[in-house]
Design a protein around this motif. Sequence first.
Motif, PDB file in Angstrom:
ATOM      1  N   TYR A  33      34.009  15.291  14.947  1.00  0.00           N
ATOM      2  CA  TYR A  33      33.096  14.883  16.008  1.00  0.00           C
ATOM      3  C   TYR A  33      32.737  16.081  16.874  1.00  0.00           C
ATOM      4  CZ  TYR A  33      34.828  10.414  14.439  1.00  0.00           C
ATOM      5  OH  TYR A  33      35.159   9.344  13.651  1.00  0.00           O
ATOM      6  N   TRP A  34      31.444  16.239  17.157  1.00  0.00           N
ATOM      7  CA  TRP A  34      30.996  17.327  18.013  1.00  0.00           C
ATOM      8  C   TRP A  34      31.386  17.034  19.453  1.00  0.00           C
ATOM      9  CZ3 TRP A  34      27.480  15.560  14.251  1.00  0.00           C
ATOM     10  CH2 TRP A  34      27.190  16.486  13.248  1.00  0.00           C
ATOM     11  N   THR A  39      33.734  16.890   6.681  1.00  0.00           N
ATOM     12  CA  THR A  39      34.235  18.144   6.126  1.00  0.00           C
ATOM     13  C   THR A  39      34.014  18.108   4.615  1.00  0.00           C
ATOM     14  OG1 THR A  39      36.449  17.293   5.681  1.00  0.00           O
ATOM     15  CG2 THR A  39      36.048  18.203   7.891  1.00  0.00           C
ATOM     16  N   TYR A  73      28.957  11.979  13.877  1.00  0.00           N
ATOM     17  CA  TYR A  73      30.001  12.791  13.255  1.00  0.00           C
ATOM     18  C   TYR A  73      29.434  13.580  12.094  1.00  0.00           C
ATOM     19  CZ  TYR A  73      30.060   9.187   9.642  1.00  0.00           C
ATOM     20  OH  TYR A  73      29.703   8.322   8.638  1.00  0.00           O
ATOM     21  N   THR A  74      30.231  14.495  11.610  1.00  0.00           N
ATOM     22  CA  THR A  74      29.925  15.238  10.394  1.00  0.00           C
ATOM     23  C   THR A  74      31.132  15.107   9.483  1.00  0.00           C
ATOM     24  OG1 THR A  74      29.149  17.361   9.515  1.00  0.00           O
ATOM     25  CG2 THR A  74      30.811  17.467  11.249  1.00  0.00           C
ATOM     26  N   ARG A 133      36.131  12.984   8.778  1.00  0.00           N
ATOM     27  CA  ARG A 133      35.196  12.981   9.909  1.00  0.00           C
ATOM     28  C   ARG A 133      35.619  13.997  10.958  1.00  0.00           C
ATOM     29  NH1 ARG A 133      35.291   6.932   9.596  1.00  0.00           N
ATOM     30  NH2 ARG A 133      33.303   6.378   8.659  1.00  0.00           N
TER      31      ARG A 133
END
Length: 66
Positions: free
Chosen positions: A51-52, A44, A41-42, A49
């Motif tokens: 998720y691509w 913001t 995840y990345t 979180r």
Amino acid sequence: MLLQLQRRSDSDLLRPGEVAMIFGVRPATVARWSQEGRLAYTLTPGGHRRYWWAEVRKLLKYEETT
């Protein structure tokens, strides 16, 4: 819904609720998977979180084979 999933770009970001809907689980389960390292995840700028789609697709394929 499946048609919408197929049209996504690998770099699209999904919210935890969207990922949960895809897998048929609760958002808390998705959060646990990310804490366990099962789903990348990345964050913001606000610390949420995302998720691509490419990572979600990888996990979907893995789940289908097990």
